[in-house]
Design a protein around this motif. Sequence first.
Motif, PDB file in Angstrom:
ATOM      1  N   ALA A   1       9.674  12.628  65.189  1.00  0.00           N
ATOM      2  CA  ALA A   1      10.840  12.755  64.314  1.00  0.00           C
ATOM      3  C   ALA A   1      10.844  11.589  63.335  1.00  0.00           C
ATOM      4  CB  ALA A   1      12.125  12.754  65.138  1.00  0.00           C
ATOM      5  N   THR A   2      11.324  11.847  62.125  1.00  0.00           N
ATOM      6  CA  THR A   2      11.345  10.822  61.076  1.00  0.00           C
ATOM      7  C   THR A   2      12.778  10.585  60.609  1.00  0.00           C
ATOM      8  OG1 THR A   2      11.174  12.312  59.166  1.00  0.00           O
ATOM      9  CG2 THR A   2       9.105  11.743  60.293  1.00  0.00           C
ATOM     10  N   TYR A   3      12.924   9.617  59.729  1.00  0.00           N
ATOM     11  CA  TYR A   3      14.232   9.317  59.138  1.00  0.00           C
ATOM     12  C   TYR A   3      14.498  10.153  57.882  1.00  0.00           C
ATOM     13  CZ  TYR A   3      13.854   5.303  62.248  1.00  0.00           C
ATOM     14  OH  TYR A   3      13.707   4.508  63.350  1.00  0.00           O
ATOM     15  N   THR A   4      13.535  10.948  57.488  1.00  0.00           N
ATOM     16  CA  THR A   4      13.677  11.786  56.296  1.00  0.00           C
ATOM     17  C   THR A   4      14.735  12.851  56.535  1.00  0.00           C
ATOM     18  OG1 THR A   4      11.357  11.416  55.779  1.00  0.00           O
ATOM     19  CG2 THR A   4      12.436  13.242  54.654  1.00  0.00           C
ATOM     20  N   GLU A   5      15.668  12.963  55.606  1.00  0.00           N
ATOM     21  CA  GLU A   5      16.791  13.903  55.660  1.00  0.00           C
ATOM     22  C   GLU A   5      17.565  13.811  56.974  1.00  0.00           C
ATOM     23  OE1 GLU A   5      16.742  17.585  53.649  1.00  0.00           O
ATOM     24  OE2 GLU A   5      14.780  17.180  52.724  1.00  0.00           O
ATOM     25  N   LEU A   6      17.558  12.617  57.549  1.00  0.00           N
ATOM     26  CA  LEU A   6      18.274  12.365  58.794  1.00  0.00           C
ATOM     27  C   LEU A   6      19.776  12.395  58.528  1.00  0.00           C
ATOM     28  CD1 LEU A   6      18.432  11.467  61.757  1.00  0.00           C
ATOM     29  CD2 LEU A   6      18.064   9.117  60.961  1.00  0.00           C
TER      30      LEU A   6
END
Length: 136
Positions: free
Chosen positions: A113-118
């Motif tokens: 999981a990433t911080y993109t569009e979090l």
Amino acid sequence: MWSHFHHGADIGVRGVGETLERAFEEAAVALTAVIAEPAGIRCLETVEVRCEAPDRELLLVDWLNAIVYEMAIRHMLFCRFKVELQGSLLLGSACGEAVDVARHQPAIEVKGATYTELEVREDRPGEWRAQCVVDV
């Protein structure tokens, strides 16, 4: 309710629920659905997961990454999730079974999981959304 959303070469996962906990659970189902059809996974073994983070957004990323980790080291897929939030602490469980390539037909591997569009928020009373982009 869970869904995916398009994001370049990666995939967005979104969980929606009447509570924050339910939104986190549904985001985990969306994560599984990137790999295989959740309905085709049997709930045979439960794995406990514990995460702690200073805010809800980081807690979502930690939760999803913990699931990715458990899938990788145990060679399992999960279909049902349970989340209990106690402030900055998440106590959760994931239920599933060992990967059966012929039956599950895993499509791709989720790296994390990433911080993109979090985003973790209450869109309106009784409707929480938890989402981010996962690296595939």
